[in-house]
Every structure is written in C-alpha cells, then in structure tokens.
Design a protein around this motif. Structure first.
Motif, PDB file in Angstrom:
ATOM      1  N   SER A 127      45.984  16.579  62.288  1.00 61.14           N
ATOM      2  CA  SER A 127      45.783  16.642  60.845  1.00 61.14           C
ATOM      3  C   SER A 127      46.980  16.078  60.083  1.00 61.14           C
ATOM      4  O   SER A 127      46.811  15.492  59.023  1.00 61.14           O
ATOM      5  CB  SER A 127      45.505  18.077  60.403  1.00 61.14           C
ATOM      6  N   VAL A 128      48.175  16.231  60.621  1.00 57.56           N
ATOM      7  CA  VAL A 128      49.358  15.660  59.973  1.00 57.56           C
ATOM      8  C   VAL A 128      49.284  14.139  59.995  1.00 57.56           C
ATOM      9  O   VAL A 128      49.563  13.468  59.015  1.00 57.56           O
ATOM     10  CB  VAL A 128      50.652  16.160  60.650  1.00 57.56           C
ATOM     11  N   VAL A 129      48.881  13.581  61.114  1.00 59.45           N
ATOM     12  CA  VAL A 129      48.785  12.130  61.236  1.00 59.45           C
ATOM     13  C   VAL A 129      47.690  11.593  60.329  1.00 59.45           C
ATOM     14  O   VAL A 129      47.847  10.549  59.705  1.00 59.45           O
ATOM     15  CB  VAL A 129      48.533  11.731  62.713  1.00 59.45           C
ATOM     16  N   GLN A 130      46.597  12.287  60.210  1.00 62.43           N
ATOM     17  CA  GLN A 130      45.497  11.820  59.375  1.00 62.43           C
ATOM     18  C   GLN A 130      45.815  11.923  57.895  1.00 62.43           C
ATOM     19  O   GLN A 130      45.336  11.115  57.110  1.00 62.43           O
ATOM     20  CB  GLN A 130      44.234  12.618  59.674  1.00 62.43           C
ATOM     21  N   SER A 131      46.619  12.864  57.486  1.00 64.56           N
ATOM     22  CA  SER A 131      46.851  13.076  56.068  1.00 64.56           C
ATOM     23  C   SER A 131      47.966  12.212  55.495  1.00 64.56           C
ATOM     24  O   SER A 131      48.018  12.007  54.292  1.00 64.56           O
ATOM     25  CB  SER A 131      47.164  14.549  55.796  1.00 64.56           C
ATOM     26  N   GLY A 132      48.849  11.707  56.307  1.00 66.60           N
ATOM     27  CA  GLY A 132      49.951  10.899  55.800  1.00 66.60           C
ATOM     28  C   GLY A 132      49.877   9.474  56.299  1.00 66.60           C
ATOM     29  O   GLY A 132      48.970   9.106  57.039  1.00 66.60           O
ATOM     30  N   ILE A 133      50.836   8.664  55.842  1.00 63.07           N
ATOM     31  CA  ILE A 133      50.888   7.304  56.361  1.00 63.07           C
ATOM     32  C   ILE A 133      51.514   7.330  57.741  1.00 63.07           C
ATOM     33  O   ILE A 133      52.259   8.242  58.071  1.00 63.07           O
ATOM     34  CB  ILE A 133      51.663   6.350  55.424  1.00 63.07           C
ATOM     35  N   GLY A 134      51.237   6.352  58.526  1.00 64.22           N
ATOM     36  CA  GLY A 134      51.758   6.312  59.881  1.00 64.22           C
ATOM     37  C   GLY A 134      53.213   5.911  59.918  1.00 64.22           C
ATOM     38  O   GLY A 134      53.774   5.382  58.949  1.00 64.22           O
ATOM     39  N   GLY A 188      54.517   3.512  61.650  1.00 59.29           N
ATOM     40  CA  GLY A 188      54.624   2.057  61.576  1.00 59.29           C
ATOM     41  C   GLY A 188      54.593   1.552  60.142  1.00 59.29           C
ATOM     42  O   GLY A 188      55.361   0.670  59.762  1.00 59.29           O
ATOM     43  N   SER A 189      53.722   2.123  59.336  1.00 60.56           N
ATOM     44  CA  SER A 189      53.639   1.725  57.935  1.00 60.56           C
ATOM     45  C   SER A 189      54.915   2.096  57.177  1.00 60.56           C
ATOM     46  O   SER A 189      55.430   1.310  56.387  1.00 60.56           O
ATOM     47  CB  SER A 189      52.447   2.385  57.257  1.00 60.56           C
ATOM     48  N   ALA A 190      55.413   3.296  57.414  1.00 58.96           N
ATOM     49  CA  ALA A 190      56.637   3.735  56.743  1.00 58.96           C
ATOM     50  C   ALA A 190      57.824   2.861  57.139  1.00 58.96           C
ATOM     51  O   ALA A 190      58.636   2.484  56.286  1.00 58.96           O
ATOM     52  CB  ALA A 190      56.924   5.191  57.073  1.00 58.96           C
ATOM     53  N   LEU A 191      57.916   2.518  58.407  1.00 61.66           N
ATOM     54  CA  LEU A 191      59.001   1.667  58.880  1.00 61.66           C
ATOM     55  C   LEU A 191      58.889   0.263  58.296  1.00 61.66           C
ATOM     56  O   LEU A 191      59.879  -0.319  57.857  1.00 61.66           O
ATOM     57  CB  LEU A 191      58.996   1.625  60.411  1.00 61.66           C
TER      58      LEU A 191
END
Length: 51
Positions: A6-13, A15-18
């Motif tokens: 659920s944490v992964v689904q609710s936020g950006i990944g 890779g995207s943040a990096l």
C-alpha cells in the motif's frame, strides 16, 4: 506484506523520485523534472551512461 504494497501504491516510486532529483539538480526546471520523472529509470540510465 500488504502494508509495504500500500505504501508503494500510494506514493511515487523510488525511480521517479531519483529521476526528479537528478533532473532538478541538472536543469533547475520543474517541467523537465516532471518529464524526467515520468520516464524514471530510463532517464536515470541515460544520465548514468552519459556522465
């Protein structure tokens, strides 16, 4: 396991943040950061190979 999912689904990944962080540090442009964030790992690989 469901909490992690659920944490992964609710936020950006990660890779995207990096990709956004790298793009911002190089270009200082929000539009480029958004574009590179959408390509995420592809932009990170491109950056790593060209630097």
């Amino acid at each position: 396991m469901s909490k992690k999912k659920s944490v992964v689904q609710s936020g950006i990944g990660f890779g995207s943040a990096l990709a956004i962080a790298i793009s911002w540090s190089v270009n200082k442009s929000i539009l480029w950061a958004i574009l590179h964030g959408s390509f995420s790992w592809f932009y990170i690989l491109y950056y790593a190979l060209t630097r």
